[in-house]
Design an enzyme around this catalytic site. Structure first.
Site, PDB file in Angstrom:
ATOM      1  N   ASP A 186       0.817  -1.211   0.000  1.00  0.00           N
ATOM      2  CA  ASP A 186       0.000   0.000   0.000  1.00  0.00           C
ATOM      3  C   ASP A 186       0.853   1.264   0.000  1.00  0.00           C
ATOM      4  OD1 ASP A 186       1.068  -0.227   2.487  1.00  0.00           O
ATOM      5  OD2 ASP A 186      -0.833  -0.105   3.579  1.00  0.00           O
ATOM      6  N   ASP A 199       3.275  12.140  10.771  1.00  0.00           N
ATOM      7  CA  ASP A 199       2.070  11.344  10.523  1.00  0.00           C
ATOM      8  C   ASP A 199       0.847  12.251  10.585  1.00  0.00           C
ATOM      9  OD1 ASP A 199       0.193   9.362  10.227  1.00  0.00           O
ATOM     10  OD2 ASP A 199       0.385   8.613  12.286  1.00  0.00           O
ATOM     11  N   GLU A 210       4.872  12.076   3.412  1.00  0.00           N
ATOM     12  CA  GLU A 210       5.185  12.017   4.844  1.00  0.00           C
ATOM     13  C   GLU A 210       6.511  11.304   5.091  1.00  0.00           C
ATOM     14  OE1 GLU A 210       0.578  11.858   6.551  1.00  0.00           O
ATOM     15  OE2 GLU A 210       1.677   9.990   6.165  1.00  0.00           O
ATOM     16  N   HIS A 222      56.641   3.549  -8.480  1.00  0.00           N
ATOM     17  CA  HIS A 222      57.573   2.426  -8.502  1.00  0.00           C
ATOM     18  C   HIS A 222      56.869   1.227  -9.126  1.00  0.00           C
ATOM     19  CE1 HIS A 222      60.697  -0.323  -7.225  1.00  0.00           C
ATOM     20  NE2 HIS A 222      59.843  -1.048  -6.525  1.00  0.00           N
ATOM     21  N   ASN A 223      57.597   0.467  -9.972  1.00  0.00           N
ATOM     22  CA  ASN A 223      56.991  -0.699 -10.639  1.00  0.00           C
ATOM     23  C   ASN A 223      55.645  -0.317 -11.255  1.00  0.00           C
ATOM     24  OD1 ASN A 223      59.153  -2.244  -9.834  1.00  0.00           O
ATOM     25  ND2 ASN A 223      58.066  -3.315  -8.202  1.00  0.00           N
ATOM     26  N   GLU A 271      58.206   4.146 -13.808  1.00  0.00           N
ATOM     27  CA  GLU A 271      59.322   3.218 -13.927  1.00  0.00           C
ATOM     28  C   GLU A 271      59.053   2.183 -15.011  1.00  0.00           C
ATOM     29  OE1 GLU A 271      62.279   0.675 -11.021  1.00  0.00           O
ATOM     30  OE2 GLU A 271      60.151   0.703 -10.522  1.00  0.00           O
ATOM     31  N   ASP A 307      60.793  -1.363 -16.129  1.00  0.00           N
ATOM     32  CA  ASP A 307      61.764  -2.439 -15.935  1.00  0.00           C
ATOM     33  C   ASP A 307      61.918  -3.178 -17.265  1.00  0.00           C
ATOM     34  OD1 ASP A 307      61.711  -1.627 -13.353  1.00  0.00           O
ATOM     35  OD2 ASP A 307      61.216  -3.575 -12.486  1.00  0.00           O
ATOM     36  N   HIS A 362      58.403  -7.529 -13.921  1.00  0.00           N
ATOM     37  CA  HIS A 362      59.259  -7.589 -12.737  1.00  0.00           C
ATOM     38  C   HIS A 362      60.136  -8.823 -12.858  1.00  0.00           C
ATOM     39  CE1 HIS A 362      60.165  -7.474  -8.294  1.00  0.00           C
ATOM     40  NE2 HIS A 362      60.282  -6.218  -8.650  1.00  0.00           N
ATOM     41  N   GLU A 406      64.920   0.951 -15.777  1.00  0.00           N
ATOM     42  CA  GLU A 406      65.736  -0.072 -15.124  1.00  0.00           C
ATOM     43  C   GLU A 406      66.121  -1.051 -16.231  1.00  0.00           C
ATOM     44  OE1 GLU A 406      64.864  -3.669 -12.250  1.00  0.00           O
ATOM     45  OE2 GLU A 406      64.503  -1.775 -11.222  1.00  0.00           O
ATOM     46  N   ARG A 433      66.110   9.861  -6.297  1.00  0.00           N
ATOM     47  CA  ARG A 433      64.951   8.967  -6.355  1.00  0.00           C
ATOM     48  C   ARG A 433      65.078   7.923  -5.254  1.00  0.00           C
ATOM     49  NH1 ARG A 433      63.777   3.911  -8.682  1.00  0.00           N
ATOM     50  NH2 ARG A 433      61.561   3.651  -9.208  1.00  0.00           N
ATOM     51  N   ASP A 465      30.260   2.602  14.502  1.00  0.00           N
ATOM     52  CA  ASP A 465      30.492   3.346  15.742  1.00  0.00           C
ATOM     53  C   ASP A 465      31.689   4.265  15.474  1.00  0.00           C
ATOM     54  OD1 ASP A 465      28.551   1.689  16.935  1.00  0.00           O
ATOM     55  OD2 ASP A 465      30.078   0.186  17.433  1.00  0.00           O
ATOM     56  N   ASN A 505      26.648   3.496  17.376  1.00  0.00           N
ATOM     57  CA  ASN A 505      25.536   3.228  16.455  1.00  0.00           C
ATOM     58  C   ASN A 505      24.982   4.466  15.757  1.00  0.00           C
ATOM     59  OD1 ASN A 505      25.530   0.473  16.849  1.00  0.00           O
ATOM     60  ND2 ASN A 505      24.085   0.556  18.546  1.00  0.00           N
ATOM     61  N   ASP A 521      35.588   2.850  12.180  1.00  0.00           N
ATOM     62  CA  ASP A 521      34.503   2.180  12.905  1.00  0.00           C
ATOM     63  C   ASP A 521      35.135   1.453  14.089  1.00  0.00           C
ATOM     64  OD1 ASP A 521      32.249   0.865  13.744  1.00  0.00           O
ATOM     65  OD2 ASP A 521      32.239  -0.583  12.095  1.00  0.00           O
ATOM     66  N   TYR A 522      34.810   1.907  15.288  1.00  0.00           N
ATOM     67  CA  TYR A 522      35.429   1.363  16.499  1.00  0.00           C
ATOM     68  C   TYR A 522      34.999  -0.077  16.728  1.00  0.00           C
ATOM     69  CZ  TYR A 522      36.480   0.672  21.443  1.00  0.00           C
ATOM     70  OH  TYR A 522      36.951   0.177  22.635  1.00  0.00           O
TER      71      TYR A 522
END
Length: 746
Positions: A165, A197, A208, A302-303, A332, A334, A347, A381, A541, A642, A666, A695-696
């Site tokens: 509804d 309401d 509402e 790097h890489n 970089e 390689d 690599h 490199e 570097r 939290d 909360n 978040d604790y």
């Protein structure tokens, strides 16, 4: 499907095993588009997409018996036309470039490669995405909240999802609150429920429900500040507004010309870029770009070719494109011997995949200057023999053309490093250079040999042993340097830095030393000021230790403190280290170059990062509230964060500190703290401020929620909003922190 909707789509694909490829058919299926997924030349699947009302998400369903799924993407993805991605270059040969486009998302998400039925349809996609991006970029925070309220982010719309509804009981309202990350007190929630309401039938319907949710978005702390300045009439007059702006440290002459400001206008101002913590004047290029290269911090990777682990992860040209999109200016390569006379990049001695050297150079040509016009450094490199080194030099010259620096710019001062302004749109090569007096047959150490020779302690020996045991290891060839490649190291000739004590004569500025993080830290401890003076004239570097098998990063701050310019990090690895890098280069137009403080640029400087002197600046931050923090576990509707806020100072060792608030139980929707944290700083010009929300958790490490990092010198005072970012640097809008900032001293 209407053309307006067709021009407003954003699609996303996440978690695919390879970059997907889509062939779109011109077919209107009642607001849907039908697409064919092609992940290889033989793998084809049907797809259907429909744009959702928010304009940011797409409803996605396979043509098999599976539930539909929702893919949400952040505003403002990059769009590339033609065969401008690895996926389209591999699988798009059957489609004309004019029909193709690539949507590239932020963070680690994969690209979406598309082929439209016609070039005209492809252009409609490009124009539509550009319009959507422009519209989103132009929205302020308040307009975003109105357009994309928090209940839309959980797939709910007023009057649609409230049962058969279309009405909602108080119990259903409470469930919706949990969905938007707030566990509200029952008495307060019910009182608000009853106020909305209006029919008094214990159920809320469409308008509402929307009124109830919009009341949640009210900001009582902003109303309190507004009323403090406006007085009883609850409207800010020009003098009252000017008083507020002066307390903010702003020049209020322009804004205060308006005769009156309402509460809505006041809230819109505080949620606009002018009300953010980052100084708007620092968002464009505002620094002097005419000083020598050695006077700048330079965003460095790097890489760069890796998208994951350096042991077995994939290599991709897309990693270079993404690095450039993050403002990186030193990448970089390689380089290893490849089949068919073509050098490859990967690599070495590991299971990482290989890509062609020439493909990487083409990616540099096509994408290096999309975000920033300032020079790019290619850090080579080199593990190739003479023949493939000559091939490398040939590719660099032929592909890059006039972009490549092949000779000194100023013949009158050949040893002086040019400025970023002089090198706009140019590419520099960093690599080994043949000594003028040495014959072409003389043996020269490669970059990696140099690094391994420097790293002869037990830890690095362990890393070397790991490489020896890795399947697929290839024996490195004798390291001679070809004259063709040597000639391209014009301003960035690689050299060793053995010691700074006793103080050596200043080296030629055109030499670059590569140091491991351990060697750099040793120099900082043992010869702090000498290292700073060295970095006034010469580029240095710094790279991560070889032991970081999972491509983890070190903190770049210690290297910046001593003036090192090229502090190279693994851009593919998110974490606080990359947050610091993003924060350092957030300013100056995100162009990848930031002018070092004066104490790191003066030839006779006495600055020592280990002994910076007495405190000079007091930073006081009052953490007030947060707004609409993201849910960490959407699959558990009862899981509410939290939140606590931690503020970290990253600078010289004596300035490094972290302090945090209590946690709020909360409530991730509108938590309040009102706690003050204070810091004493000795070298504020080097300090970065990192705002972190977690978040604790009492039994395990706290979960990361969001963060924002920026230089202290770009931090605005007064009441400010901190716009939080995700772990991979994407916007968490509309999630914000609201704080008051005070900076006293020099």
């Amino acid at each position: 499907m209407g053309s307006i909707l067709a021009e407003s789509w954003i699609l996303s694909q996440q978690g695919a095993s390879s970059s997907p490829f889509y062939e779109w058919r011109a077919q209107d299926l009642g607001g849907c588009l039908q697409g064919r997924v092609i992940r290889s030349r033989t793998w084809h699947k049907e797809r259907f997409y429909r744009l959702q009302e928010d304009g940011l998400s797409v409803w996605f369903q396979r043509r098999i018996r599976r539930a539909p799924s929702q893919h949400i993407c952040e505003p403002g993805p990059a769009v590339r036309e033609g065969h401008q991605s690895e996926g389209l270059r591999r699988f798009g040969g059957a489609f004309a470039p004019a029909r193709c486009l690539t949507i590239a998302f932020k963070g680690r998400r994969k690209n979406l490669d598309l082929a439209a039925p016609t070039a005209e349809e492809a252009q409609r996609w490009v124009r539509g995405l550009a319009k959507l991006r422009a519209r989103l970029d132009a929205m302020n925070q308040r307009e975003r909240l109105d357009q994309y309220p928090p209940w839309k982010s959980v797939g709910w719309a007023p009057g649609v999802e409230g049962g058969q509804d279309s009405k909602m009981s108080f119990k259903e309202i409470k469930s919706l609150l949990l969905m938007v990350n707030v566990d509200m007190n029952d008495m307060y929630a019910y009182r608000l429920f009853k106020e909305c309401d209006r029919s008094n039938n214990e159920r809320l319907e469409g308008p509402e429900i929307e009124e109830f949710l919009r009341r949640l978005l009210k900001r009582p702390e902003l109303e309190e500040i507004f009323h403090r300045y406006s007085g009883e009439d609850r409207v800010l007059s020009a003098p009252e507004l000017l008083e507020f702006l002066e307390d903010q440290g702003e020049d209020g002459a322009t804004l205060a010309r308006h005769e009156l400001m309402t509460l809505d206008g006041f809230m819109m101002y505080l949620l606009s870029p002018e009300g953010a913590a980052l100084d708007p004047a620092h968002t464009g290029v505002f620094q002097d770009m005419n000083q020598p290269l050695a006077h700048y911090f330079i965003s460095s990777s790097h890489n760069t070719y890796l998208t994951d682990s350096q042991i077995g992860g994939p290599s991709s040209t897309e990693a270079y494109v993404r690095a450039f999109a993050q403002g990186c200016r030193c990448v970089e390569l390689d380089c290893w011997e490849g089949p068919g006379g073509e050098p490859v990049i990967y690599h070495g001695h590991t299971l990482t995949s290989k890509i062609l050297f020439r493909d990487v150079v083409q990616a540099v040509r096509d994408h290096a200057f999309t975000l920033s016009p300032y020079p790019v450094i290619l850090s080579l490199e080199n593990h190739c023999g003479l023949e493939q080194q000559a091939t490398m030099a040939r590719h660099l010259r032929s592909i890059l053309g006039d972009m490549l620096v092949t000779q000194v710019l100023d013949s009158q001062n050949p040893e002086e490093l040019p400025s970023p302004e002089q090198l706009k749109g140019r590419v520099l090569v960093k690599g080994k250079k043949l000594p003028a007096a040495r014959s072409d047959e003389g043996r020269i150490l490669s970059d990696r040999e140099e690094e391994e020779e420097e790293e002869d302690d037990e830890e690095e020996a362990g890393a070397a042993e790991q490489r020896r045991r890795t399947p697929g290891r290839r024996v490195s060839q004798a390291k001679q340097i070809s004259p063709e490649l040597s000639a391209l190291a014009v301003y960035c000739g690689a050299t060793r830095l053995r010691t700074l004590r006793p103080a050596p004569p200043p080296p030629p500025p055109g030499q670059v030393s590569s140091l491991s993080e351990r060697k750099a830290k040793k120099l900082i401890r043992e010869a702090g000021n000498s290292f700073v003076r060295h970095n006034v004239h010469q580029l240095t570097r710094v790279y991560p230790l070889g032991l970081r098998m999972n491509s983890a990063n070190y903190s770049p701050q210690e290297m910046w403190n001593s003036g090192c310019q090229l502090v190279a990090l693994n851009f593919q690895t998110p974490g606080y280290e990359m947050d610091l890098n993003a924060g350092r280069f957030l300013i100056n137009g995100q162009c990848g170059y930031v002018l070092k403080p004066a104490c790191l640029r003066q030839p006779d400087t006495t600055f020592d990062p280990e002994c910076p002197g007495p405190p000079r600046t007091t930073l006081t931050i009052q953490v007030l509230t947060a707004q609409q923090l993201p849910k960490l576990n959407a699959e558990k509707p009862n899981s509410i964060v939290d939140p606590l806020v931690r503020i970290e100072i990253h600078g010289v060792t004596s300035d490094c500190a972290r302090k945090e608030t209590n946690y709020v139980l909360n409530n991730g929707f509108n938590p309040r703290w009102g706690q003050t944290l204070q810091f004493q700083l000795r070298a504020p010009e080097l300090a970065l401020v990192r705002f972190v929300v977690e978040d604790y958790d009492t039994t395990s490490p706290n979960d990361f929620v969001g963060q924002f990092t920026l230089p202290l010198n770009s931090l605005k005072q007064g009441y400010r909003h901190i716009h939080l970012l995700s772990k991979d640097g994407a916007s968490l809008s509309p999630a914000t922190l609201f704080v008051h900032i005070c900076i006293q001293g020099s």
